[in-house]
Each structure stands twice: as structure tokens, then as C-alpha cells.
Design an enzyme around this catalytic site. Structure first.
Site, short mmCIF file in Angstrom:
data_model
loop_
_atom_site.label_atom_id
_atom_site.label_comp_id
_atom_site.label_asym_id
_atom_site.label_seq_id
_atom_site.Cartn_x
_atom_site.Cartn_y
_atom_site.Cartn_z
N ASP A 170 14.76 51.33 53.68
CA ASP A 170 13.56 52.16 53.61
C ASP A 170 13.64 52.96 52.33
O ASP A 170 14.75 53.26 51.85
CB ASP A 170 13.48 53.14 54.79
CG ASP A 170 14.32 54.38 54.53
OD1 ASP A 170 13.76 55.39 54.07
OD2 ASP A 170 15.54 54.33 54.75
N HIS B 185 -0.50 47.50 46.52
CA HIS B 185 0.16 46.58 45.57
C HIS B 185 1.67 46.74 45.60
O HIS B 185 2.42 45.76 45.67
CB HIS B 185 -0.37 46.82 44.15
CG HIS B 185 0.46 46.14 43.12
ND1 HIS B 185 0.30 44.82 42.77
CD2 HIS B 185 1.54 46.58 42.39
CE1 HIS B 185 1.22 44.47 41.88
NE2 HIS B 185 1.97 45.52 41.63
N SER C 240 16.74 60.92 61.99
CA SER C 240 17.17 61.97 62.93
C SER C 240 16.57 63.32 62.60
O SER C 240 16.60 64.24 63.42
CB SER C 240 18.69 62.11 62.86
OG SER C 240 19.06 62.66 61.60
N GLY C 241 16.02 63.46 61.39
CA GLY C 241 15.52 64.75 60.96
C GLY C 241 16.54 65.55 60.18
O GLY C 241 16.20 66.54 59.52
N GLY C 242 17.80 65.15 60.24
CA GLY C 242 18.86 65.92 59.61
C GLY C 242 18.74 65.98 58.09
O GLY C 242 18.90 67.04 57.49
N PHE C 243 18.41 64.86 57.50
CA PHE C 243 18.35 64.81 56.03
C PHE C 243 17.29 65.78 55.50
O PHE C 243 17.55 66.57 54.60
CB PHE C 243 18.07 63.38 55.57
CG PHE C 243 18.23 63.19 54.09
CD1 PHE C 243 19.48 63.00 53.53
CD2 PHE C 243 17.12 63.21 53.25
CE1 PHE C 243 19.63 62.84 52.16
CE2 PHE C 243 17.26 63.06 51.87
CZ PHE C 243 18.53 62.86 51.33
N CYS D 271 0.16 38.31 41.00
CA CYS D 271 0.32 38.90 42.33
C CYS D 271 -0.84 38.50 43.24
O CYS D 271 -1.99 38.43 42.81
CB CYS D 271 0.39 40.42 42.19
SG CYS D 271 0.46 41.31 43.76
#
Lengths: 375, 375
Positions: free
Chosen positions: A264, A334, A93-96, A302
Site C-alpha cells: 500500500d 491514471h 492499526s492507527g499507531g503509525f 496507457c
């Protein structure tokens, strides 16, 4: 209308495997969203991000609002067309960031007033503006404007944040683009009863998904996991559950076990740029002298392009010390590959109803190396 | 012994198309060598460099000698294995950078004495050391140590540089690795008679190729091209001819027409990092406000990944202003692709004996936009 649907295909304990269908394709969950702060998952082309397994990325509304501006993005056909990312996308939202990055910010009943960290210009971020800007950016999923109290906030402050967040939730729902999905954000700090109350309040609203905000904001990481195990199952099982801004591989393994579907975090990309490669069994801090003539790849087990194409730790160390940009790409790819592999293996384990076993093996591999907080 | 051979397959006027065979594959010429200063063609993976058409890159001995050190590179199997570049490679002698970058440097009959620009340590670079270090790096082609006088040097200084360069040429030939090819470097400034004399001197020595040094060092660019048209044909036609440190697309078109086979220059990669995209018809300076909502790719006629995958000038401008690393990659790939295309088309024109027509078309397209010196 929003093109979003969510279908659970398997459970293993509280953990679930699902498919989130968006206007830009299907996202198998659990999923990790690499962060594309300013319209780019730092250092990588979209095809390289997708090659890590990611099918949804996060864009930061605060940054894109200030630069290049939502009008430019809208002019160019929206954030998908602008950035050439063909899969699903979510914007916060942009708030953080308005609260953590901007200068001279203050909260009002209507949102935030702050000055841009770029040019000092005065800005107001209300629920309606958050919806307008995210509508212009045009991601598949928008997030409501919320109030995120710090980890050491008083109970009264946390309660107040919940009340404001609920009022803003209704305003966001009322002003959002009809064809854009919207997630609500459950606050409540580390108090399970406040979390429960807020989860019920927001769960009663027609959100397309529910997020948990206000975690990994300074509270002890083990406390977060305790609270998560109580709170995650309280969120409506029919909708996707998203734990915002979290976390380490350890955090993901634990939270998926509680029933979280989406994550995220800047950790894998930011650590890469600081020369830290994440491994199942710890980290390689590439500048260390011990790697000077180490012929091994970052992780010999990996399958990512960096490890499978034979770039040695010695070469990566040289590039890092020499300030060469290539190394930032190679470690970023990676690290994101590790996250992609983690959620892929987690999903496979859920489908086979052996999440506990999967979880035990990963946590044992991580062996305490990733126990620190993401905050 | 050195695994190097050179076979001319066609001529068009003085221009020639040939195949340079190396231990790491064939290089069709004319060819442009992207510069991998510190063991990386800046911002790109080897596969991306090869995708521009490049089949040979240049490594800077000075930089690799100071960091990570030739012992480390040798330990890791040489520069090919270290950097994962599978095609041909050439290293310069280190002399040019030792003179231009290092601190408190001085020339002696034996080479250069200088202090590292990284840590101030005292270093000596003699013909034998240049051969030893390049032997450890293990490129397919090494360059002799030479003396490169500035563009405004007196005739006496240029003559002295030629004499010293010839003495060092013999010492390099005597001390080089038997399995590594070595090119001599013809000096002589902008005096055709001095160039002729030096070309004959070095041509008499068993070099695998002959380079022209001391161009694009401050002399008027048109003077360089006048001298080149006299001097390039003087270099033994049976061996590859390499014009060091040059140049712009304009310079390449003209010099190929004089019979030059090989080029290197930091211009396409350095300009990219400064936000300058090179086009057949000029430049795009990506930060300019005129591109704010420009939906076009850098060059709508270009087939490089950056242009063909739909990255708009507006997006690239945003990334550049936001300091995002991705844009440096995208413009670097584009610029190197232009150079790759130029030499590919030049070769095709030579094979069809229509180099004059090719040259006229490119020079007309460039229309003065690239006339400035590379110095």
C-alpha cells in the site's frame, strides 16, 4: 473462522503468484492496495477504484476513529457498507498516524497517548483499543498495533521496538474479533539479524499474514532493497507477506522479486493531486508550460480511461491551473491504473516463470525516474 | 449554414416541446444546460453529465478567454475536442462576467474595458471580439454581446441598455462565424412594454434563437415570473427561447409553462459543492448533525447513481466534513439528475398535453422550499 486463506499458485525465483481469499472475494497477488484514508480512495468512486484492477483497499483506522468514529461506521453496517466498496479491505492499526499526525503523543508500555489533530481531545491507543476499533470498522483484515522506529533509530531502540511489538502482538491476538483476520508486523529496521529474530517470533504466532513495517521511514532506499532481499524470504511462505507503506513502481518491482505479496502507498493518489502523472518511463508534471498545447494523452500507450478517452495533456494542464477538481480524478485514475497494470503484469510473468525478464524490462523502462524514496 | 434547426413537436398551453438540432446532435427541449465554467462541468466527466440527461452544456467565454485562451482551445480543435463533450454546446458572450467579475471595468459604446481578475491585464470586449473569441471556442451556439442592467436600474438606464444591445446585436451578426449559430438577447428589465419593444427589434434580426437576459438580477422573483408570463410568448415562436441564468426547479416549472425552451444556472452544481442536495421536496444540507447516522440516500425516490448505489446521508455527511472530494461529485451528479428529470418529465407532460397538471404537482411537491431567488 476469519474467512481468509492464501494459496500460492506459482513461483518465479522468490516471486510468487497467489490467491488471497477473503469474505469479500478473491484477491490475486501480488496486489497493490489503494489507500482510502478517510473512507474514500480520494476523488474516486468505488467502481473506478475497482476498474484500476484493485481488489483490496486500505482504510486508516486513526482517521476513521477520530471521524466519523467507529460507532457511526458500525451503526451503518461496517466500512464495506458505509463506503460501498464491495471487495476486500484491510485497516491499519492507527499507531503509525497516532505517532506521526497527532499532537503531544507519547508511547507507553500500553500503547500511545495522544491528542487528536482535529479537536485536541485526549486519546489512548492500546493493543486492545486498536482491536476494538478495527473490529467496529469490520475490514476483512486488521493489523496489530506495533512500534515503528524511525529510519535513524539506534540498534537498542530498534530492539526495544521489536520486543514491545511482540508483546502487543500477543495482546492483539488475544483481543481480536474471532471473525476478523489479523496480520502481525515484523520490525527490526535495516538490521537483517534483528529482522530475522522478529520474523521468527511473530511467525510462531497464529497470525493470518505477516507484514514488514518500519521500511521507507528515511533509510536509503537501496539499503531497504538490500535488506528486503534477505528478510522477505524469511517470512513464513504459507502466509501472505505485506510490505507496509511502500512504494514507487520501482520499489514494487524489486520487492515482488523478493517474495512480497501485498503493498500500500499514498504515492499514486497523492502525487495525482499534486499534478504528477506516473508513467512507465517517468512522470508528467502537468503544470509545466511544455504541455500547453500538447495534444497527447498522459501516456499514449496507457489503456486507462483518462488516456483512452482522449483527454490531452493541454486540457489536463488547463484544468490543473484553473483549479478544476476533474483533473484530480483523471490523474488519480491514471496513476492507480499504472499500479494495477504493474501488479497484473508481474503476476502474469510469475505464472509464466519469467519474472527476471519482466523485472529487467520494467526497471529499464523506469530508467531511474522512480528511484527516489517513498518516504 | 449554422447546422441549427428548431422544430416544435407539441404544445400544452404556452409550454412547448421541441427538438433543437445542432451539429453535435439533437437536443430535446425544454432543456437545462449545466454550466461548464472553465471547460468542465465542475467535478464531473462528460459521460456523467450526459448521464443526467443533459444534451447541451454552457461554456463561459470570459473564463476560457482569460485561461487557457481561445488560441489554445482553437489549436486543440475547439471546445468540443478539448473538453471531450460530444453533444451540443453554447457559449455566452463573456459580457456578464466581464462586468461582474473583472476589476476596474467600464462600459463604452464599443463594449467593455476591464482588467482580468486573474492577472490584472487590460482587456477590451467589443461585439467583434466576443464573436472572434466565441468563433475560436467553436461552440454550436454563440451569444451576442449585450448590456445587462441591474435589477434596480432606472427606466432610462434599461432603455439605454436595450438600445446599445440592439446596436451590438447588428455588429455581432455582421462579424460572426458563418457556420456558428447566434442568439440575440432581449433586455428590458421588469417593464413588459420595454421587453415587447426589444423583443420586436431583435426578432426582426436573423438570429437563430432569442434569449431573455436581465432576469434574476435582484428583482423580486415573483415579479420575474409575472413579467415572464407576458414576455415569453412575445418571442418569435419559430425560434428557441432561452432564459439566461435561471434558476431553481420552481423557476423552471413556471418558465416552461410560459413557453421557455432553454435554461442554464450554476445553482445545482454550486449548491452541490456547498453540500446542498436538491430534492423534489426541499433540500438536504448534508453537514447537519441530523444526518449523522441516517442510512437513507439523499432522496429515496431518486434514480441517480448517487441515490441508487446506496451512498447514505451518513456517509455523504462524513465525506463532506472530512473534506473529501468524492462527496462533491456525488451531490453534483444528484442535483443535475434532478434538473434532467424535471425537464424530461416536463417534456413528457407537454407531449401528453397535461402541463398544467405536471406543473401543479411539481409546485406542490416543491412546497415553497425552492421559492427563493436564484440571484
Amino acid at each position: 473462522m476469519t474467512g481468509l486463506s492464501f494459496r500460492t499458485v506459482a513461483r518465479s525465483g522468490e516471486a510468487r503468484a497467489a490467491v488471497l481469499t477473503t469474505p469479500h472475494g478473491e484477491v490475486p497477488t501480488p496486489t497493490f492496495m489503494p489507500v482510502g484514508t478517510q473512507g474514500s480512495v480520494k476523488t474516486l468512486r468505488p467502481s473506478e477504484v475497482a476498474a484500476t484492477g484493485a481488489r483490496i483497499v486500505l482504510g486508516n483506522t486513526y482517521h476513521l476513529w477520530l471521524r466519523p468514529g467507529p460507532e457511526v461506521v458500525a451503526d451503518m453496517g461496517g466500512l464495506h457498507a458505509f463506503t460501498r466498496w464491495p471487495h476486500a479491505m484491510l485497516t491499519d492499526s492507527g499507531g503509525f498516524q497516532a505517532f506521526s499526525l497527532a499532537e503531544r503523543r507519547k508511547s507507553t508500555e500500553d500503547g500511545f497517548v495522544f491528542r487528536s489533530h482535529l479537536d485536541g481531545s485526549k486519546r489512548e491507543l492500546s493493543p486492545e483499543i486498536a482491536m476494538r476499533v478495527q473490529g467496529q470498522l469490520g475490514a476483512d483484515i486488521a493489523m496489530q498495533l506495533d512500534v515503528c522506529p524511525p529510519g535513524d533509530a539506534s540498534k537498542a531502540d530498534v530492539e526495544k521496538a521489536c520486543r514491545t511489538t511482540t508483546r502487543w502482538a500477543r495482546r492483539c491476538l488475544a483481543s481480536k474479533r474471532h471473525d476478523q483476520a489479523l496480520f502481525g508486523i515484523v520490525q527490526g529496521g535495516t538490521d537483517p539479524s534483528l529482522r530475522k529474530l522478529h520474523a521468527e517470533e511473530l511467525g510462531a504466532l497464529p497470525f493470518d499474514g505477516l507484514a514488514l513495517g518500519g521500511f521507507s521511514v528515511g533509510e536509503p532506499i537501496m539499503r531497504m532493497h538490500e535488506v528486503l532481499s534477505e528478510v522477505a524470504p524469511m517470512l513464513d511462505a504459507a502466509r501472505p507477506r505485506y510490505l507496509m507503506g511502500v512504494g514507487t513502481p520501482y520499489d514494487l518491482v524489486r520487492a515482488i522479486g523478493c517474495g512480497i505479496d501485498m503493498f500500500d502507498c499514498v504515492l499514486p493518489t497523492r502525487n495525482a493531486r499534486n499534478g504528477q502523472a506516473l508513467l512507465r518511463t517517468g512522470r508528467v508534471v502537468i503544470k509545466q508550460a511544455r504541455y500547453k498545447t500538447d495534444p497527447l494523452p498522459l501516456d499514449p500507450t496507457c489503456a486507462c480511461p483518462t488516456c483512452s478517452e482522449g483527454y490531452s495533456r493541454a486540457y489536463l494542464r488547463h484544468l490543473y491551473l484553473a483549479g478544476e477538481i476533474l483533473v484530480l480524478r483523471l490523474i488519480t485514475a491514471h496513476n492507480l491504473h499504472l499500479y494495477g497494470q504493474l501488479v497484473r503484469e508481474a503476476r502474469e510473468a510469475i505464472l509464466q516463470d519469467r519474472y527476471v525478464e519482466f523485472s529487467r524490462r520494467w526497471l529499464s523502462d523506469l530508467a531511474g525516474g522512480e528511484l527516489e524514496s517513498t518516504a
